[in-house]
Design an enzyme around this catalytic site. Structure first.
Site, PDB file in Angstrom:
ATOM      1  N   CYS A   1     -98.946  49.183 -16.894  1.00 49.78           N
ATOM      2  CA  CYS A   1     -97.559  48.729 -16.876  1.00 49.78           C
ATOM      3  C   CYS A   1     -96.714  49.637 -17.785  1.00 49.78           C
ATOM      4  O   CYS A   1     -96.825  50.855 -17.706  1.00 49.78           O
ATOM      5  CB  CYS A   1     -97.484  47.261 -17.293  1.00 49.78           C
ATOM      6  SG  CYS A   1     -95.852  46.502 -17.055  1.00 49.78           S
TER       7      CYS A   1
ATOM      8  N   ASP B   1     -97.172  44.045  -5.850  1.00 44.02           N
ATOM      9  CA  ASP B   1     -96.597  44.017  -7.193  1.00 44.02           C
ATOM     10  C   ASP B   1     -95.095  43.763  -7.098  1.00 44.02           C
ATOM     11  O   ASP B   1     -94.346  44.580  -6.561  1.00 44.02           O
ATOM     12  CB  ASP B   1     -96.860  45.358  -7.881  1.00 44.02           C
ATOM     13  CG  ASP B   1     -96.591  45.317  -9.377  1.00 44.02           C
ATOM     14  OD1 ASP B   1     -95.778  44.485  -9.811  1.00 44.02           O
ATOM     15  OD2 ASP B   1     -97.194  46.125 -10.109  1.00 44.02           O
TER      16      ASP B   1
ATOM     17  N   HIS C   1     -99.586  42.502  -9.624  1.00 43.23           N
ATOM     18  CA  HIS C   1     -99.397  43.223 -10.881  1.00 43.23           C
ATOM     19  C   HIS C   1    -100.508  42.901 -11.881  1.00 43.23           C
ATOM     20  O   HIS C   1    -101.009  43.792 -12.569  1.00 43.23           O
ATOM     21  CB  HIS C   1     -98.041  42.856 -11.481  1.00 43.23           C
ATOM     22  CG  HIS C   1     -97.677  43.653 -12.693  1.00 43.23           C
ATOM     23  ND1 HIS C   1     -97.171  44.931 -12.615  1.00 43.23           N
ATOM     24  CD2 HIS C   1     -97.749  43.374 -14.018  1.00 43.23           C
ATOM     25  CE1 HIS C   1     -96.947  45.400 -13.830  1.00 43.23           C
ATOM     26  NE2 HIS C   1     -97.299  44.471 -14.702  1.00 43.23           N
TER      27      HIS C   1
END
Length: 356
Positions: free
Chosen positions: A146, A301, A330
């Site tokens: 991320c 995601d 995600h």
């Protein structure tokens, strides 16, 4: 008689006692003490301010290049070691890798002036140097997840340390596209919502505000409670649910100065992609990244769309680079074992000689 039969078929029976037990079980689960996380054996090898560099020794070491993990500044990094059987770190140490994780900790108001420059130079770079000394390795593999992948990519572009491999997953690089609602994104970019004034007042972005931001972007955040109500007697499901619920509510404050840079330099002006970002006066040129590169995106995601990650492939100078689009979300990318499996498969041939 016909009416009575029809009503019996349309209106389900209601077992009051059964429903009371189900709701009691549901409420008891919610009010139980928080579950344990960070289960894989580890010990601290370096600390700076609130941050800790954790070392997870391989169960049986097979590779001489250690993995250095960088996670997002928005969330707690224990999502990478959430539970036995659902742990990225556990799977990798079981596969023969020494793993190091930079845990940012929880910043307080006194940390409001910590910038992205500080995080990259004083934390990531120093942490990598400590990793190299502690491991005795001549090279290191950087793994970013991320926003941690964004920071890892920036670091790789200015690093003086020997980086053999760079792996980033669900990573925002190109901020010309955004997962935010169109009006929100437009308001932030044109200054209708002035984040600078907010930071001037609060000093940092409080944890509940961070949580609210992610909840507004993902309305399904609340649906797990409905699922729990229906599966409260499934002990295995409840254990996983409790750990995940702890993490989704455990957002940490974001230092004001770093958030100001993130919003102004990356989100609004997209300086990283344009080659205009500077860290401690040094230009961040992703073209200087020559490490072997693996970029992983998740097809489901809703926080970091593929369009934000894919441009990294063309921006680096790496000769050995791989792009993987995985059917996952995600977070489920990490929890289902897909991420660790992809990392192991790709990096096993790029981690130096196998140790016999």
């Amino acid at each position: 008689m016909a009416t009575d039969t029809l009503n019996k078929n349309l209106i389900p029976s209601y077992d009051v006692e059964k429903e009371m037990k189900r709701w009691n079980k549901f409420l008891n689960i919610i009010n139980e003490p928080e579950p344990n996380v960070d289960n894989t054996p580890r010990h601290a090898v370096w600390k700076k301010n609130k941050a800790t560099l954790w070392y997870y020794p391989a169960v049986e070491k097979k590779y001489d290049v250690p993995l250095f993990f960088v996670y997002s500044l928005f969330n707690r990094s224990y999502i990478l070691d959430l539970a036995p059987g659902s742990s990225v770190i556990e799977e990798l140490v079981n596969s023969g890798y020494d793993v190091y994780l930079l845990d940012w900790g929880v910043p307080g108001y006194e940390d409001k002036e910590i910038s992205m420059d500080d995080y990259i130079i004083d934390y990531i770079q120093k942490g990598v140097q400590r990793t190299l000394r502690h491991s005795g390795a001549s090279e290191v593999s950087i793994v970013g997840y991320c926003l941690g992948g964004t920071l890892a990519s920036i670091y790789a572009a200015v690093a003086e340390e020997p980086i053999k491999n760079l792996i980033v997953a669900t990573v925002p690089i190109d901020f010309s596209t955004s997962p935010l609602p169109d009006k929100w994104a437009k308001g932030l970019k044109n200054g209708e919502f002035n984040i600078d004034r907010f930071i001037d007042v609060y000093g940092l972005i409080p944890g509940p505000y961070v949580e609210g931001m992610f909840r507004s972007m993902s309305p399904v955040y609340y649906s797990p409670y409905v699922t729990l109500l229906n599966r409260a007697y499934d002990k295995r499901f409840v254990d996983k649910w409790r750990r995940m619920n702890k993490w989704t509510k455990d957002h940490v404050p974001f230092t004001g100065k770093a958030f100001r840079q993130l919003n102004n330099d990356l989100f609004k002006e997209n300086k990283l992609v344009k080659g205009e970002l500077t860290i401690r006066g040094k230009k961040v040129d992703l073209g200087k990244v020559e490490a072997n590169l693996l970029v992983i995106s998740s097809s489901n995601d809703h926080l970091v769309p593929e369009e934000q990650s894919l441009p990294l492939m063309d921006l680096v100078s790496s000769e050995d680079k791989t792009y993987q689009l995985v059917e996952a979300g995600h977070v489920s990318l990490a929890l289902t074992g897909k991420f660790a499996g992809l990392v192991d498969k790709w990096i096993s041939e790029r981690s130096g000689e196998k140790i016999k």
